[in-house]
Design a protein around this motif. Sequence first.
Motif, PDB file in Angstrom:
ATOM      1  N   ILE A 202       0.877  -1.225   0.001  1.00 40.84           N
ATOM      2  CA  ILE A 202       0.013   0.061  -0.096  1.00 40.84           C
ATOM      3  C   ILE A 202       1.065   1.138  -0.012  1.00 40.84           C
ATOM      4  O   ILE A 202       2.081   1.000   0.441  1.00 40.84           O
ATOM      5  N   THR A 203       0.197   2.395  -0.561  1.00 35.95           N
ATOM      6  CA  THR A 203       1.056   3.496  -0.476  1.00 35.95           C
ATOM      7  C   THR A 203       0.130   4.623   0.171  1.00 35.95           C
ATOM      8  O   THR A 203      -0.962   4.542   0.462  1.00 35.95           O
ATOM      9  N   SER A 204       1.047   5.769   0.656  1.00 32.66           N
ATOM     10  CA  SER A 204       0.335   6.826   1.383  1.00 32.66           C
ATOM     11  C   SER A 204      -0.456   7.534   0.286  1.00 32.66           C
ATOM     12  O   SER A 204      -1.313   8.571   0.938  1.00 32.66           O
ATOM     13  N   GLU A 205      -0.584   7.276  -0.949  1.00 37.39           N
ATOM     14  CA  GLU A 205      -1.717   7.875  -2.015  1.00 37.39           C
ATOM     15  C   GLU A 205      -2.875   7.122  -1.612  1.00 37.39           C
ATOM     16  O   GLU A 205      -3.821   7.514  -2.359  1.00 37.39           O
ATOM     17  N   LEU A 206      -2.830   5.710  -1.002  1.00 38.94           N
ATOM     18  CA  LEU A 206      -4.132   5.061  -0.873  1.00 38.94           C
ATOM     19  C   LEU A 206      -4.548   4.909   0.619  1.00 38.94           C
ATOM     20  O   LEU A 206      -5.660   4.293   0.586  1.00 38.94           O
ATOM     21  N   ALA A 207      -3.996   5.422   1.444  1.00 36.67           N
ATOM     22  CA  ALA A 207      -4.293   5.335   2.771  1.00 36.67           C
ATOM     23  C   ALA A 207      -3.590   6.389   3.706  1.00 36.67           C
ATOM     24  O   ALA A 207      -2.649   6.884   3.205  1.00 36.67           O
ATOM     25  N   GLU A 208      -4.130   6.635   5.033  1.00 43.64           N
ATOM     26  CA  GLU A 208      -3.704   7.266   5.863  1.00 43.64           C
ATOM     27  C   GLU A 208      -2.897   6.477   6.965  1.00 43.64           C
ATOM     28  O   GLU A 208      -3.559   5.871   7.794  1.00 43.64           O
ATOM     29  N   TYR A 209      -1.725   6.621   7.081  1.00 46.03           N
ATOM     30  CA  TYR A 209      -0.839   5.795   7.937  1.00 46.03           C
ATOM     31  C   TYR A 209       0.526   6.316   8.085  1.00 46.03           C
ATOM     32  O   TYR A 209       0.694   7.549   7.308  1.00 46.03           O
ATOM     33  N   VAL A 210       1.652   5.818   8.664  1.00 44.29           N
ATOM     34  CA  VAL A 210       3.020   6.339   8.588  1.00 44.29           C
ATOM     35  C   VAL A 210       3.491   6.179   7.500  1.00 44.29           C
ATOM     36  O   VAL A 210       4.139   4.954   7.352  1.00 44.29           O
ATOM     37  N   GLY A 211       3.386   6.749   6.572  1.00 40.47           N
ATOM     38  CA  GLY A 211       3.870   6.547   5.108  1.00 40.47           C
ATOM     39  C   GLY A 211       5.315   6.595   4.977  1.00 40.47           C
ATOM     40  O   GLY A 211       5.895   6.127   3.995  1.00 40.47           O
ATOM     41  N   THR A 212       5.911   7.199   6.074  1.00 40.09           N
ATOM     42  CA  THR A 212       7.351   7.218   5.856  1.00 40.09           C
ATOM     43  C   THR A 212       8.130   5.757   6.249  1.00 40.09           C
ATOM     44  O   THR A 212       9.277   5.675   6.062  1.00 40.09           O
ATOM     45  N   TYR A 213       7.305   4.773   6.650  1.00 36.65           N
ATOM     46  CA  TYR A 213       7.935   3.464   6.356  1.00 36.65           C
ATOM     47  C   TYR A 213       7.225   2.747   5.220  1.00 36.65           C
ATOM     48  O   TYR A 213       5.935   2.759   4.890  1.00 36.65           O
ATOM     49  N   ALA A 214       8.210   1.625   4.694  1.00 41.82           N
ATOM     50  CA  ALA A 214       7.552   0.831   3.601  1.00 41.82           C
ATOM     51  C   ALA A 214       7.119  -0.500   4.075  1.00 41.82           C
ATOM     52  O   ALA A 214       7.845  -1.058   5.248  1.00 41.82           O
ATOM     53  N   TYR A 215       6.298  -1.182   3.494  1.00 37.45           N
ATOM     54  CA  TYR A 215       6.108  -2.398   3.800  1.00 37.45           C
ATOM     55  C   TYR A 215       6.718  -3.351   3.036  1.00 37.45           C
ATOM     56  O   TYR A 215       7.253  -4.611   3.406  1.00 37.45           O
ATOM     57  N   GLN A 216       6.782  -3.399   1.662  1.00 39.40           N
ATOM     58  CA  GLN A 216       7.449  -4.175   0.594  1.00 39.40           C
ATOM     59  C   GLN A 216       8.918  -3.278   0.129  1.00 39.40           C
ATOM     60  O   GLN A 216       9.502  -2.815   0.736  1.00 39.40           O
ATOM     61  N   ALA A 217       8.768  -3.152  -1.045  1.00 43.26           N
ATOM     62  CA  ALA A 217       9.732  -2.605  -1.980  1.00 43.26           C
ATOM     63  C   ALA A 217       9.228  -1.081  -2.462  1.00 43.26           C
ATOM     64  O   ALA A 217       9.932  -0.479  -3.207  1.00 43.26           O
ATOM     65  N   GLU A 218       8.035  -0.753  -1.765  1.00 39.37           N
ATOM     66  CA  GLU A 218       7.529   0.711  -2.350  1.00 39.37           C
ATOM     67  C   GLU A 218       8.454   1.800  -1.912  1.00 39.37           C
ATOM     68  O   GLU A 218       9.024   1.567  -0.826  1.00 39.37           O
TER      69      GLU A 218
END
Length: 317
Positions: A202-218
């Motif tokens: 997921i990306t911070s363009e698709l949801a509100e969360y701590v987008g300064t962390y990555a889940y995969q290779a994004e």
Amino acid sequence: MRRRKFIQYAGLGGVGFLLVPHNRLLASALPESELRKDIRLDSFDFNVTTVDQFGQIKQTKKHTAKYFPASLNAAEQLEMVAIAPGRFAMGASPTESQAKRHEFPRHRVKLPAFFMSKTPITQSQWAVIAALPAVKQELDPAPSHFTGSDRPVESVSWLDAVEFCDRLSQYTGRQYQLPSEAQWEYACRSGTGTAFNTGATITSELAEYVGTYAYQAEATGNHRQSTMPVGRFSANAFGLYDMHGNVWEWCADSWHKSYRGAPKDDQAWVSQQHAQCRTIRGGSWLNAPAEIRSASRSGYLEKSLNRTIGFRVITTI
């Protein structure tokens, strides 16, 4: 000075698939002949965006879903989206990155059709119902830390959310309640078997969360450090918004540290032993991406308040 004190978040903790083709109109499977005569379904169109493990858009596809508008007053309504019956595997996949022990064992669940609010309950919707006569307890008409009529209501306890449902039921003549965990995860996944309903990540363009962390290779993104107006991001394939991030959402279930002994239907798993602690789902604006996965779950005391926790409601056909 607010009459209620903010309690710091401290969760106790968070992939399945539907047996329905992902590209068909999921809501069309509803047995409309069984609907109450006072319910007339309308349709709405929306776009669903999916991404690959690098966070790159794979496709943006137009979908259609059915809903009924529940009128709260002359200016405010609650849009209840039709969720088709189906089966899915609840819980995390054994290969899912950053899965937690309390997301297992994965188990099959069968659910009948139901309706779920398109978004978390907003502050304007809350204010209307909070002004109605009390059923069991009083409600603060403006409890939220982050104010805005179209932002999700937060800083409400599980007991507050239940009181909202009771007042809404009494006012409309239709029974509303918090979703069970099974209903919530089924609705969140909306036919997907990936970690997120957006795909492998997921990306911070698709949801509100701590987008300064990555889940995969994004690539990492933004952290806006507050709730966002509901419905701003892409919907899932059922037509539901904000199922990932923004606010955690109260469920009807007691908190359990695993799924051993969990129901295999849509019923909430309630036990007297854990009655004072309830399950929350979906993650929030204050969580890293691993905590907003479809399988992610946590628990919180039913009397406690938190600026990361809100809710949405369901009703049956």
